[in-house]
Design a protein around this motif. Sequence first.
Motif, PDB file in Angstrom:
ATOM      1  N   ASN A  97      78.424 -47.240  72.677  1.00  8.17           N
ATOM      2  CA  ASN A  97      79.420 -46.166  72.632  1.00  8.17           C
ATOM      3  C   ASN A  97      80.305 -46.292  71.399  1.00  8.17           C
ATOM      4  N   GLY A 110      72.493 -42.729  75.518  1.00 10.38           N
ATOM      5  CA  GLY A 110      72.390 -42.518  76.966  1.00 10.38           C
ATOM      6  C   GLY A 110      71.393 -43.480  77.589  1.00 10.38           C
ATOM      7  N   ALA A 139      80.375 -46.011  82.779  1.00 10.43           N
ATOM      8  CA  ALA A 139      80.371 -44.550  82.865  1.00 10.43           C
ATOM      9  C   ALA A 139      81.540 -43.937  82.101  1.00 10.43           C
ATOM     10  N   ILE A 140      82.726 -44.488  82.280  1.00  4.11           N
ATOM     11  CA  ILE A 140      83.918 -43.948  81.608  1.00  4.11           C
ATOM     12  C   ILE A 140      83.809 -44.086  80.095  1.00  4.11           C
ATOM     13  N   PHE A 142      81.079 -44.259  78.310  1.00  4.57           N
ATOM     14  CA  PHE A 142      80.044 -43.354  77.826  1.00  4.57           C
ATOM     15  C   PHE A 142      80.556 -41.912  77.771  1.00  4.57           C
ATOM     16  N   VAL A 143      81.089 -41.440  78.879  1.00  2.00           N
ATOM     17  CA  VAL A 143      81.593 -40.065  78.935  1.00  2.00           C
ATOM     18  C   VAL A 143      82.758 -39.883  77.961  1.00  2.00           C
ATOM     19  N   GLY A 144      83.640 -40.870  77.891  1.00  2.00           N
ATOM     20  CA  GLY A 144      84.777 -40.787  76.973  1.00  2.00           C
ATOM     21  C   GLY A 144      84.356 -40.670  75.524  1.00  2.00           C
ATOM     22  N   SER A 145      83.361 -41.456  75.115  1.00  2.19           N
ATOM     23  CA  SER A 145      82.911 -41.387  73.719  1.00  2.19           C
ATOM     24  C   SER A 145      82.239 -40.050  73.424  1.00  2.19           C
ATOM     25  N   ILE A 146      81.476 -39.527  74.381  1.00  2.00           N
ATOM     26  CA  ILE A 146      80.828 -38.224  74.199  1.00  2.00           C
ATOM     27  C   ILE A 146      81.884 -37.124  74.065  1.00  2.00           C
ATOM     28  N   ILE A 147      82.868 -37.145  74.947  1.00  2.00           N
ATOM     29  CA  ILE A 147      83.930 -36.125  74.902  1.00  2.00           C
ATOM     30  C   ILE A 147      84.694 -36.217  73.590  1.00  2.00           C
ATOM     31  N   ASN A 150      82.463 -35.037  70.582  1.00  2.00           N
ATOM     32  CA  ASN A 150      82.229 -33.598  70.627  1.00  2.00           C
ATOM     33  C   ASN A 150      83.503 -32.786  70.396  1.00  2.00           C
TER      34      ASN A 150
END
Length: 166
Positions: A97, A110, A139-140, A142-147, A150
């Motif tokens: 991440n 992913g 999970a946090i 991963f999702v945090g880096s994607i958000i 983006n």
Amino acid sequence: MKRLAINFWNWISEMGVSEEHPQENALIRLYNQMSLLSLLPAATVLGVSIAIDFSITYSVLVSFILVLYASTIILNFFEKIYTARILVSVGSPIWSNGIYLFIGGFYGQGLAILAAIAITYVAFQSKIALRNKIFAFQAISFVGSIIYVNTFGPIYGLQDFPYDEL
């Protein structure tokens, strides 16, 4: 040469294996082998990136991977087996991440997180509360880096390095 490679593989595999915790020995060997199989390509990529004068950012990020997996073997050698497992379970999402957060690109992060989750599941079957906390972190992060990427883009801007998906 073949015999030397086999002896080296066996030596690394056995680091931290002990009669004091026979139920853990198979997993210790697996962690050592997995770490060696991650460490060697990272060392090769680092050497090449330095030799061809790649970005210092790239070299630092690859160095983190190298240190992570070398540390796992070292921790197992000193029989800090759960510390080694936590290091891989938390360190793997940090590097994958982190790379995405700093330089962007798609290199299968992913899939790296799914692998980290699978490794965590196997490593902490008897420590469910700890396993669930690590799952939440994975999970946090991963999702945090994607958000973040983006929304704002990578911290150092999108940098495309040849063959980085390998």
